[in-house]
Design a protein around this motif. Structure first.
Motif, mmCIF file in Angstrom:
data_model
loop_
_atom_site.group_PDB
_atom_site.id
_atom_site.type_symbol
_atom_site.label_atom_id
_atom_site.label_comp_id
_atom_site.label_asym_id
_atom_site.label_seq_id
_atom_site.Cartn_x
_atom_site.Cartn_y
_atom_site.Cartn_z
ATOM 1 N N ILE A 81 12.505 3.883 6.977
ATOM 2 C CA ILE A 81 12.603 5.012 6.051
ATOM 3 C C ILE A 81 13.129 4.517 4.699
ATOM 4 C CG2 ILE A 81 13.925 7.115 5.587
ATOM 5 C CD1 ILE A 81 13.600 7.759 8.577
ATOM 6 N N ILE A 82 14.169 3.680 4.720
ATOM 7 C CA ILE A 82 14.720 3.164 3.457
ATOM 8 C C ILE A 82 13.702 2.255 2.771
ATOM 9 C CG2 ILE A 82 16.541 1.753 2.414
ATOM 10 C CD1 ILE A 82 18.420 2.729 4.598
ATOM 11 N N GLY A 83 13.087 1.365 3.556
ATOM 12 C CA GLY A 83 12.122 0.415 2.990
ATOM 13 C C GLY A 83 10.958 1.117 2.313
ATOM 14 N N THR A 84 10.378 2.136 2.969
ATOM 15 C CA THR A 84 9.227 2.810 2.378
ATOM 16 C C THR A 84 9.659 3.713 1.224
ATOM 17 O OG1 THR A 84 9.401 4.308 4.244
ATOM 18 C CG2 THR A 84 7.625 2.719 4.320
ATOM 19 N N GLY A 85 10.869 4.260 1.329
ATOM 20 C CA GLY A 85 11.389 5.049 0.211
ATOM 21 C C GLY A 85 11.507 4.189 -1.040
ATOM 22 N N LEU A 86 11.984 2.942 -0.838
ATOM 23 C CA LEU A 86 12.084 2.001 -1.958
ATOM 24 C C LEU A 86 10.702 1.714 -2.543
ATOM 25 C CD1 LEU A 86 14.575 -0.693 -0.628
ATOM 26 C CD2 LEU A 86 14.892 0.801 -2.592
ATOM 27 N N ALA A 87 9.714 1.597 -1.657
ATOM 28 C CA ALA A 87 8.350 1.336 -2.117
ATOM 29 C C ALA A 87 7.854 2.474 -2.995
ATOM 30 C CB ALA A 87 7.419 1.128 -0.928
ATOM 31 N N ASP B 28 0.812 -1.210 0.000
ATOM 32 C CA ASP B 28 0.000 0.000 0.000
ATOM 33 C C ASP B 28 0.847 1.262 0.000
ATOM 34 O OD1 ASP B 28 -2.635 -1.339 0.200
ATOM 35 O OD2 ASP B 28 -1.619 -2.180 1.938
ATOM 36 N N ILE B 29 2.093 1.137 0.479
ATOM 37 C CA ILE B 29 3.003 2.289 0.387
ATOM 38 C C ILE B 29 3.286 2.567 -1.094
ATOM 39 C CG2 ILE B 29 5.244 3.218 1.058
ATOM 40 C CD1 ILE B 29 3.851 2.651 3.520
ATOM 41 N N CYS C 284 6.832 9.309 1.344
ATOM 42 C CA CYS C 284 6.630 7.919 1.748
ATOM 43 C C CYS C 284 7.555 7.557 2.901
ATOM 44 C CB CYS C 284 6.873 6.975 0.579
ATOM 45 S SG CYS C 284 5.464 6.876 -0.496
ATOM 46 N N ALA C 285 8.793 8.062 2.857
ATOM 47 C CA ALA C 285 9.735 7.776 3.933
ATOM 48 C C ALA C 285 9.201 8.327 5.249
ATOM 49 C CB ALA C 285 11.090 8.386 3.606
ATOM 50 N N LEU C 286 8.627 9.526 5.182
ATOM 51 C CA LEU C 286 8.040 10.141 6.372
ATOM 52 C C LEU C 286 6.879 9.290 6.884
ATOM 53 C CD1 LEU C 286 8.057 12.687 8.211
ATOM 54 C CD2 LEU C 286 6.291 13.607 6.717
ATOM 55 N N LEU C 287 6.069 8.817 5.944
ATOM 56 C CA LEU C 287 4.940 7.959 6.317
ATOM 57 C C LEU C 287 5.450 6.679 6.984
ATOM 58 C CD1 LEU C 287 1.871 7.272 6.127
ATOM 59 C CD2 LEU C 287 2.389 6.176 3.962
ATOM 60 N N GLY C 288 6.511 6.088 6.410
ATOM 61 C CA GLY C 288 7.086 4.877 6.977
ATOM 62 C C GLY C 288 7.614 5.113 8.381
ATOM 63 N N PHE C 289 8.256 6.254 8.564
ATOM 64 C CA PHE C 289 8.811 6.621 9.863
ATOM 65 C C PHE C 289 7.685 6.736 10.899
ATOM 66 C CE2 PHE C 289 9.884 10.120 12.790
ATOM 67 C CZ PHE C 289 11.022 9.602 13.376
#
Lengths: 393, 294
Positions: free
Chosen positions: B196-202, B44-45, B74-79
């Motif tokens: 942050i890295i994982g969601t940025g990749l997404a 969903d990210i 997205c990174a902010l959202l992941g954080f």
């Protein structure tokens, strides 16, 4: 702690409300059913020819509300137009089925026993339409659905049930005829969604008709739901010599398929059914790939005869009308016309009139076969410069 | 068209789908490897990344800026997601964490449905590089961009984790959280960075995906998310090269089965391979068979 108690209290309250609601619903159903069964045949709407009631129903709330709103709103608009033109005081009663069959039956019972409507325009979706068509056998009240495409709706009911739209098999047959008779082609490929009844049904009917008329379906490929990448199947299709590619799906898939087919160098004429309606809404700045695709539809937005209703609908509801609404408008006018011609509010007189008349509406001529399914002018739409245009115009 | 050309075209189709799976699987495997959490909201990210970039592109912003801002968003959202939903549960059972991740996935899907409606929207694709021609085979720009980006990110990530100080910290947290803490590693910060890295990749995956299939909808992430999860498991979840390898294998098997056996059977065969794989090599192709610590 406080929060927890609050939550528990809230839950208990919600449950009791639900139970009361259920109880109400069930008593409502039984009383209504009682009176409905006591209504003898020879049903007649109340009022006289200048002031009687009609009923319309469909999901006006929930996830498929867009269809129900279009049908019920356009049906009301038709009655307003008729009243303005004929100086009558006909009333259109509309109800929300919430796409629920039980709710639709309750509304049907209310229509025939409380409101005593002369005819019903509806239901909107197939399941609710089948439910009320089945219940209508003891009253014989005229029921015309502008949008129920399931074959069972007219097949499993009496001769008081009509539909204003094509059934799915009819659509596919007409497209196959179009390919052979108008385009003069012989070799077709099909790419359909095997997990969807609509798409798989269209594939079957198209294939049957196309081959019966002397064509060959060279290759028929399928895909499961939620697929976005069709390149594997299309690569296979691109290796065959074909004239047309039949794509009988909903518009999101139709767009992806067309885009990827063109990318892979497939130049065959692309054909589709009414699921294509809306395809331009997902095309964005890539609309050029759809250029020249042809699909059968209930109407085409560039038809002169529908401009009036499109404008009136926009004015009345601040929204664009869709094919459901246009069909509902035509169906309502057809019923009003039949009642005027019959000069009676008796169900059997109106039914006989609908059955014997070829009506000229905004979508061309329409009459019904013995099953209650329409025989009408097929409308083919093509995409030209990013617009829906009537084919051949 | 000759059979050989057709075969190569199908191989290219397989590589394309494979690189998309690989790109998504990278984020899955990264978060799992370090935080030991299967982040079901990962798919969903991708959707959030696609919508963010759509909104930014529609304001007339240049695609490069829009892409960077979407990745940051997205990174902010992941954080935030990690801090709000996952961190409080770090000591709870694995199952609670998994359920929270599923809940997160539905939360994102449904809130985007409310904001943007359930209707699919057209995405203004911006990758318009010339197509590559090899003999009679044409490879569209989306294909090779996705391929290059996923392989490039795999190499960079692998180097980052193997060579940098922060990467070392990540590996130690992955191995033993408690011991890492005792050694003075800031565990919270390390896990945050992983997210942050994982969601940025997404977000990158979401943008490349939307360039390839130009229609986006609030539920667009669920199916690729599941397929990428399978790819990550197949390659060995927690292993970065494994995720990419798993993605390519999955894409290739899927395509070749569709092309030469049957479209109807494609998913059946893919899942069958997964089951057989897990029975004989539970850690995946490149996964290490770590003994359970007592």
């Amino acid at each position: 702690m406080k929060f927890e108690r609050l939550l528990k209290g809230g839950l208990a309250l919600a449950m009791s409300v639900m139970m009361v609601a259920c109880a109400n619903e069930s008593t409502g159903t039984t009383t209504n059913e009682g009176s409905a069964t006591s209504t003898a045949t020879g049903y007649e709407g109340s009022g006289d020819l200048t002031s009687f009631k009609l009923g319309t129903l469909g999901p006006r709330t929930g996830s498929v509300a867009v269809y129900g709103l279009a049908v019920t709103n356009a049906a009301r608009l038709a009655v307003d137009d008729w009243n303005a033109a004929h100086g009558t005081k006909i009333e259109m009663i509309y109800e929300d089925t919430q796409a629920n069959e039980t709710q639709a039956l309750n509304i049907y019972n209310k229509f025939v026993s409380d409101d005593k409507v002369a005819a019903i325009i509806g239901g909107t979706i197939s399941s609710e339409s089948i439910a009320i068509a089945g219940a209508s056998s003891d009253t014989g009240i005229p029921i015309i659905s502008p949008s129920a495409t399931a074959a069972a709706f007219t097949n499993d009911s009496g001769n008081n049930v009509f539909r204003g739209c094509y059934t799915d098999p009819q659509q596919a047959q007409l497209v196959a005829d179009f390919a052979i008779d108008t385009l003069g082609v012989k070799k077709a490929a099909i790419l359909y969604n095997m997990s969807d009844d609509y798409s798989a049904g269209l594939e079957e009917s198209f294939k049957k008709e196309f081959e019966a008329k002397g064509g060959t379906v060279v290759i028929s490929e399928s895909y499961p739901a939620d697929t976005v990448d069709f390149r594997t199947q299309l690569t296979k299709i691109s290796g065959e010599d074909i004239d047309v590619l039949f794509v009988p799906n909903y518009y999101q898939d139709d767009f992806n398929i067309t885009q990827q087919a063109r990318e892979l160098g497939i130049t065959a004429q692309i054909l589709g059914c009414d699921g294509w309606d809306g395809v331009l809404s997902v095309a964005g700045n890539n609309a050029s790939v759809l250029e020249g695709a042809v699909f059968i539809n209930q109407y085409s937005p560039d038809m002169e005869s529908v401009q009036g209703i499109m404008e009136a609908y926009r004015k009345a509801y601040n929204e664009e009308i869709n094919s459901f609404g246009i069909n509902a408008y035509d169906a309502t006018m057809l019923v009003l016309n039949a009642i005027e011609k019959a000069g009676s509010l008796k169900a059997e007189d109106i039914n006989a009139q609908i059955r014997s008349t070829e009506y000229q509406g905004i979508l061309g001529s329409i009459k019904f076969d013995e099953n209650g399914d329409p025989i009408k002018t097929p409308i083919y739409v093509t995409i030209k410069d990013g617009q829906y245009v009537t084919y051949g115009k | 068209m000759s059979g050989v050309v057709m075969f190569f075209m199908q191989i290219i189709n397989g590589l394309n789908i494979g690189s998309i799976y690989a790109l998504i699987a990278l984020g899955y495997t990264m978060v799992y490897g370090i935080a030991k959490l299967i982040n079901f909201a990962h798919g969903d990210i991708i959707m959030v990344g696609a919508y963010l970039s759509l909104v930014l592109l529609n304001t007339g912003m240049h695609w490069s800026l829009a892409t960077i801002l979407s990745i940051l968003g997205c990174a902010l959202l992941g954080f935030t997601m990690e801090k709000v939903a996952y961190k409080p549960l770090r000591k709870a059972s694995r199952i609670s964490l998994l359920i929270t991740a599923i809940g997160m996935s539905y939360l994102l899907q449904n809130s985007f449905q409310i904001i943007f409606s359930a209707n699919p929207k057209p995405y203004p694709a911006f990758i318009h590089l010339p197509a590559l021609k090899i003999g009679s085979i044409t490879i569209s720009s989306n294909y090779y961009t996705t391929f290059i980006v996923s392989v490039f990110l795999m190499i960079v990530l692998n180097l980052y984790i193997k060579k940098t100080k922060m990467g070392k910290a990540m590996r130690s947290v992955a191995e033993d959280e408690g011991a890492a803490r005792l050694m003075g590693i800031n565990v919270d910060q390390t896990i945050s960075l992983t997210f942050i890295i994982g969601t940025g990749l997404a977000a990158v995956a979401g943008i490349l995906y939307s360039n390839c299939y130009t229609i986006i909808s609030p539920t667009m992430g669920s199916l690729p998310g599941i397929k990428a999860f399978i790819a990550a498991v197949l390659g060995g979840i927690g292993s970065i090269p494994g995720a990419v390898l798993g993605g390519f294998i999955l894409g290739m098997v899927e395509t070749l089965v569709k092309a030469y056996i049957s479209s109807q059977l494609a998913d059946t065969i893919v899942f069958l391979i997964l089951i057989v794989m897990l029975v004989f090599k539970p850690a995946g192709i490149l996964g290490k068979n770590v003994k359970e610590k007592v």
